[in-house]
Design a protein around this motif. Structure first.
Motif, PDB file in Angstrom:
ATOM      1  N   GLN A  10      23.494  44.534  68.678  1.00 13.25           N
ATOM      2  CA  GLN A  10      24.079  43.210  69.363  1.00 13.25           C
ATOM      3  C   GLN A  10      22.741  42.186  69.589  1.00 13.25           C
ATOM      4  O   GLN A  10      22.929  41.015  69.343  1.00 13.25           O
ATOM      5  CB  GLN A  10      24.889  43.458  70.750  1.00 13.25           C
ATOM      6  N   LEU A  11      21.723  42.836  70.204  1.00 11.87           N
ATOM      7  CA  LEU A  11      20.798  42.135  70.464  1.00 11.87           C
ATOM      8  C   LEU A  11      20.176  41.389  69.232  1.00 11.87           C
ATOM      9  O   LEU A  11      19.719  40.268  69.145  1.00 11.87           O
ATOM     10  CB  LEU A  11      19.484  43.032  70.996  1.00 11.87           C
ATOM     11  N   ASP A  72      31.024  31.391  67.707  1.00 15.80           N
ATOM     12  CA  ASP A  72      32.090  31.921  68.672  1.00 15.80           C
ATOM     13  C   ASP A  72      31.456  33.153  69.504  1.00 15.80           C
ATOM     14  O   ASP A  72      32.122  33.142  70.660  1.00 15.80           O
ATOM     15  CB  ASP A  72      33.112  32.358  67.651  1.00 15.80           C
ATOM     16  N   ARG A  73      30.851  34.003  69.049  1.00 22.73           N
ATOM     17  CA  ARG A  73      30.590  35.227  69.628  1.00 22.73           C
ATOM     18  C   ARG A  73      29.124  35.247  70.333  1.00 22.73           C
ATOM     19  O   ARG A  73      28.900  36.279  71.028  1.00 22.73           O
ATOM     20  CB  ARG A  73      30.779  36.332  68.821  1.00 22.73           C
ATOM     21  N   SER A  74      28.370  34.097  70.139  1.00 24.19           N
ATOM     22  CA  SER A  74      26.880  34.271  70.729  1.00 24.19           C
ATOM     23  C   SER A  74      26.761  33.467  71.860  1.00 24.19           C
ATOM     24  O   SER A  74      26.704  32.225  72.003  1.00 24.19           O
ATOM     25  CB  SER A  74      25.952  33.605  69.621  1.00 24.19           C
ATOM     26  N   ARG A  75      26.283  34.066  72.716  1.00 25.28           N
ATOM     27  CA  ARG A  75      26.053  33.681  74.170  1.00 25.28           C
ATOM     28  C   ARG A  75      24.835  34.415  74.723  1.00 25.28           C
ATOM     29  O   ARG A  75      24.529  35.748  74.387  1.00 25.28           O
ATOM     30  CB  ARG A  75      26.891  33.624  75.322  1.00 25.28           C
ATOM     31  N   PRO A  76      23.616  33.869  75.587  1.00 26.08           N
ATOM     32  CA  PRO A  76      22.693  34.574  76.149  1.00 26.08           C
ATOM     33  C   PRO A  76      23.386  35.734  77.010  1.00 26.08           C
ATOM     34  O   PRO A  76      24.154  35.497  77.906  1.00 26.08           O
ATOM     35  CB  PRO A  76      21.929  33.596  76.587  1.00 26.08           C
ATOM     36  N   THR A  77      22.866  36.922  76.794  1.00 23.25           N
ATOM     37  CA  THR A  77      23.484  38.204  77.591  1.00 23.25           C
ATOM     38  C   THR A  77      22.230  38.321  78.705  1.00 23.25           C
ATOM     39  O   THR A  77      21.269  38.138  78.471  1.00 23.25           O
ATOM     40  CB  THR A  77      23.827  39.335  76.737  1.00 23.25           C
ATOM     41  N   GLU A  82      16.609  39.841  79.651  1.00 22.00           N
ATOM     42  CA  GLU A  82      15.479  40.684  80.186  1.00 22.00           C
ATOM     43  C   GLU A  82      14.484  40.892  79.159  1.00 22.00           C
ATOM     44  O   GLU A  82      13.329  40.691  79.380  1.00 22.00           O
ATOM     45  CB  GLU A  82      16.384  42.165  80.429  1.00 22.00           C
ATOM     46  N   LEU A  83      14.817  40.824  77.826  1.00 20.82           N
ATOM     47  CA  LEU A  83      13.668  41.041  76.947  1.00 20.82           C
ATOM     48  C   LEU A  83      12.950  39.975  76.967  1.00 20.82           C
ATOM     49  O   LEU A  83      11.824  39.894  76.702  1.00 20.82           O
ATOM     50  CB  LEU A  83      14.428  41.116  75.571  1.00 20.82           C
ATOM     51  N   LEU A  84      13.617  38.496  77.019  1.00 23.39           N
ATOM     52  CA  LEU A  84      12.855  37.299  77.018  1.00 23.39           C
ATOM     53  C   LEU A  84      11.854  37.326  78.060  1.00 23.39           C
ATOM     54  O   LEU A  84      10.630  37.053  78.031  1.00 23.39           O
ATOM     55  CB  LEU A  84      13.492  36.136  76.870  1.00 23.39           C
ATOM     56  N   ARG A  97       9.467  31.271  81.259  1.00 21.84           N
ATOM     57  CA  ARG A  97       9.438  31.456  82.771  1.00 21.84           C
ATOM     58  C   ARG A  97      10.781  31.191  83.278  1.00 21.84           C
ATOM     59  O   ARG A  97      11.898  30.991  82.579  1.00 21.84           O
ATOM     60  CB  ARG A  97       8.554  30.212  83.220  1.00 21.84           C
ATOM     61  N   GLN A  98      10.919  31.400  84.507  1.00 17.81           N
ATOM     62  CA  GLN A  98      12.152  31.674  85.092  1.00 17.81           C
ATOM     63  C   GLN A  98      13.124  30.470  85.347  1.00 17.81           C
ATOM     64  O   GLN A  98      14.360  30.588  84.770  1.00 17.81           O
ATOM     65  CB  GLN A  98      12.112  32.024  86.628  1.00 17.81           C
ATOM     66  N   PRO A  99      12.586  28.915  85.332  1.00 16.74           N
ATOM     67  CA  PRO A  99      13.647  27.849  85.124  1.00 16.74           C
ATOM     68  C   PRO A  99      14.329  28.144  83.835  1.00 16.74           C
ATOM     69  O   PRO A  99      15.427  27.707  83.569  1.00 16.74           O
ATOM     70  CB  PRO A  99      12.531  26.726  85.356  1.00 16.74           C
TER      71      PRO A  99
END
Length: 516
Positions: A10-11, A72-77, A82-84, A97-99
Motif C-alpha cells: 500500500q505504501l 479514488d483510493r489515494s490519501r496520505p496515511t 511517518e516515512l516522510l 518539515r512539520q508544517p
C-alpha cells in the motif's frame, strides 16, 4: 509485489506512488504560501511511436480509468507521513518539515482538483491536451507522476494493439503478452490491449475484472508430457479434446506441423465430429507461418474441415502480420487454396512485441504548467525551449475535432477557452511549432465540429466509469472517420493538430516576451 507485506505494498502503490521532486516542490509551495494558487497543467505527448521500420499515424487514449481508480483510493496515511518524517537532508535535518506534513494530513484531497480529458478509446494526436488538470498548485503538482505513469504506458500499448488489429483486417486478435510484460504492468498492458483492438486476452484476472472472457489454448509442454510418459502427440490431442470437446484448439507444431501435427489434429477432429462436437481450430507457433497456414488449410480442406480456425502466434506485430497476409495472397493459389477463404479463418496471438511496444518502448508524454489564477482570471504560463516541440500551448483552452465534407476527421484544433468553433464561418489553423505554416477552412469544407475534452473528475470524484465495450466502440468509430492514409502502417500521412488564430497569437506573443 513479492517480498513485501500488504502494508508495504500500500505504501508503494498509494499516495507515495510519486517522484521525490513532486514532494519537495510541494513543500516549497507550502512554505512560500503558494500551495493553494489555482493552477492548470496539461498532459500531452510530443510524437507518435516510431518503430523504426514503420511508424504510427495516430494514438489511442487509454489508462484514464485506472488513474481515476488511483485518485479514488489515494490519501496520505499515517504510515506515509511517518516515512516522510524520517527522511533526512544532507546535513541530517528533517527533509520534510512539520508544517508540510500537517498540510499533507489535513489538506491533501484529490477531489480538490478537477480533470477534463479525452475519453479512453478515442484517437488522439501529439501536442494536443489529452487531459487538463485544474486545482491547487501543490496538489496538482503531486498528481503528475501517477498521471503520467497511468496514461503513457496504456496509451502506448492501446496504440500498438490498434495497429495490430488494423493489420489483421478485422480478424480476431488475442493478447498473449502477460508472460513477457514488465512485472505487474502486464495487467495494464492487457487492459490497454483490449481497449486498443485485441478481441481477447489470455490474462485471466484482468479479463474477469473487465467482465470480458479470457481466451487460451495449450502449450507445447502438454504434448511433451505425454511424449515423455511413453504416449505421443495424438494421445495428448485426444486428452485435450476429451477435456474440452467444444473448445478444442490444438497446438500442432511440437514435432512436425505438416507431417504430424495437422494430421493428428484431423484424426481428433474426426473423432470429435463423430461424437457430435465441432472442432474450433489449430494454432501455429513457429516456422514460416504463412507457408504453414497454407499447408494446414490444404490438409484441413482435403479432410473435410474448411471451417476450423487457424491461430498464428510467435513474435507477431503489425508489420509481421501484414507480411504474412501478403505472402498468403501470393502463394496460396499455387497450392489450390483460396487465399480469401484462408484469410477469413485466421486469428492472431500477439505477445512480446505488443506488451513491450517493440521498436518504441515509451510514449513521450509530459505534464506541463500552462496557467495560474492569482485573481479571477487565468494567466497563461509558458516554457521556452530551443526545441520547439518542448514549448507547451499556454493558457486555459478547449480542444476541437473538425470533420471535412467527407465526414472524415481533418484536424484537431486547440482554441482559447472563450472560442466556440461550432459557430465560426471559417477557420484559419496554424501549425503548433512552425511559424507561418497555416491552413484555411471555409464553412463549406466542414461537416461537423466536436469538442473532445469532457469532465471526468471533480469535487464529487469520479464522473465517468466506462465499460470496456464502450471504450472499444469509441476506437472503432474514430478509426472509421480517420483518413486511410493516416491509418497506414508505413509512412502514414501527417494528421493536422493545429492552433486557432487566437491561440497561435497568444503563444507567439508569450514566447517573444519570455525571450525578450
Amino acid at each position: 509485489m513479492v517480498g513485501v507485506t500488504p502494508d508495504e505494498q500500500q505504501l508503494a502503490e498509494g499516495f507515495l506512488f510519486t517522484d521525490q521532486y513532486q514532494l519537495t516542490m510541494a513543500q516549497l509551495y507550502v512554505e512560500q504560501g503558494m500551495h493553494d494558487l489555482p493552477a492548470q497543467f496539461d498532459y500531452t505527448f510530443r510524437s507518435y511511436p516510431d518503430y523504426g521500420k514503420h511508424q504510427a499515424g495516430y494514438c489511442v487514449a487509454a489508462g484514464l480509468g485506472w488513474l481515476l481508480d488511483w485518485l479514488d483510493r489515494s490519501r496520505p496515511t499515517d504510515a506515509d507521513l511517518e516515512l516522510l518524517a524520517s527522511q533526512k537532508s544532507a546535513t541530517g535535518e528533517r527533509l520534510f518539515r512539520q508544517p508540510f506534513l500537517n498540510w499533507l494530513r489535513t489538506e491533501v484531497d484529490f477531489t480538490r482538483v478537477s480533470i477534463r480529458a479525452i475519453p479512453e478509446g478515442r484517437v488522439v494526436h501529439p501536442n494536443e491536451p489529452i487531459a487538463i488538470v485544474e486545482g491547487p498548485l501543490a496538489i496538482a503538482q503531486i498528481l503528475e507522476t501517477s498521471l503520467l505513469n497511468h496514461l503513457n504506458y496504456q496509451t502506448l500499448i492501446a496504440t500498438k494493439a490498434s495497429r495490430v488489429s488494423e493489420a489483421g483486417r478485422g480478424r480476431p486478435v488475442l493478447d498473449f503478452g502477460l508472460r513477457r510484460a514488465p512485472g505487474v504492468a502486464g495487467n495494464a498492458a492487457s487492459r490497454a490491449a483490449l481497449i486498443g483492438g485485441a478481441d481477447f486476452t489470455s490474462n485471466v484476472g484482468v479479463s474477469h475484472v473487465l467482465g470480458h472472457p479470457p481466451k487460451g489454448t495449450h502449450g507445447h509442454s502438454m504434448v511433451q508430457v505425454f511424449m515423455a510418459l511413453g504416449g505421443g502427440e495424438l494421445e495428448a490431442f485426444r486428452a485435450f479434446a476429451a477435456a474440452y470437446p467444444d473448445d478444442c484448439v490444438l497446438l500442432v507444431d511440437t514435432i512436425d506441423t505438416v507431417d504430424s501435427g495437422v494430421p493428428n489434429a484431423i484424426t481428433v477432429f474426426e473423432e470429435l465430429r463423430a461424437a457430435g462436437h465441432e472442432p474450433v481450430g489449430i494454432r501455429l507457433d513457429s516456422g514460416d507461418l504463412a507457408y504453414l497456414a497454407i499447408q494446414a488449410a490444404r490438409l484441413l480442406n482435403d479432410a473435410g474441415f474448411p471451417e476450423p480456425g487457424i491461430v498464428l502466434s510467435s513474435n507477431l506485430d503489425e508489420l509481421a502480420i501484414w507480411q504474412i497476409l501478403r505472402q498468403i495472397e501470393d502463394e496460396a493459389p499455387s497450392y489450390g487454396v483460396d487465399p480469401a477463404a484462408l484469410l477469413g479463418r485466421l486469428s492472431y496471438g500477439v505477445g512480446t512485441r505488443l506488451v513491450t511496444s517493440e521498436g518504441d518502448p515509451s510514449l513521450d508524454g509530459v505534464y506541463k504548467l500552462t496557467a495560474v489564477k492569482p485573481d479571477s482570471e487565468w494567466v497563461p504560463a509558458i516554457k521556452v525551449s530551443e526545441n520547439p516541440l518542448k514549448v507547451p500551448i499556454p493558457g486555459d483552452k478547449r480542444l476541437w475535432r473538425i470533420y471535412d465534407d467527407r465526414g472524415l476527421a481533418t484536424a484537431d484544433a486547440v482554441a482559447l477557452a472563450a472560442e466556440d468553433l461550432t459557430t465560426v464561418e471559417s477557420l484559419e489553423l496554424h501549425h503548433p511549432h512552425r511559424d507561418g505554416v497555416s491552413r484555411a477552412l471555409a464553412r463549406d469544407d466542414i461537416s461537423a465540429v466536436e469538442e473532445l475534452l469532457v469532465d471526468v473528475w471533480n469535487e464529487q470524484g469520479r464522473l465517468v466509469n466506462d465499460g470496456i465495450e464502450e471504450m472499444r466502440a469509441r476506437r472503432r468509430a474514430d478509426l472509421e472517420r480517420l483518413d486511410p492514409g493516416v491509418r497506414r502502417l508505413i509512412n502514414p500521412h501527417l494528421y493536422h493538430m493545429s492552433l486557432t488564430g487566437e491561440m497561435d497569437a497568444l503563444r507567439r506573443r508569450m514566447v517573444a516576451e519570455a525571450q525578450a
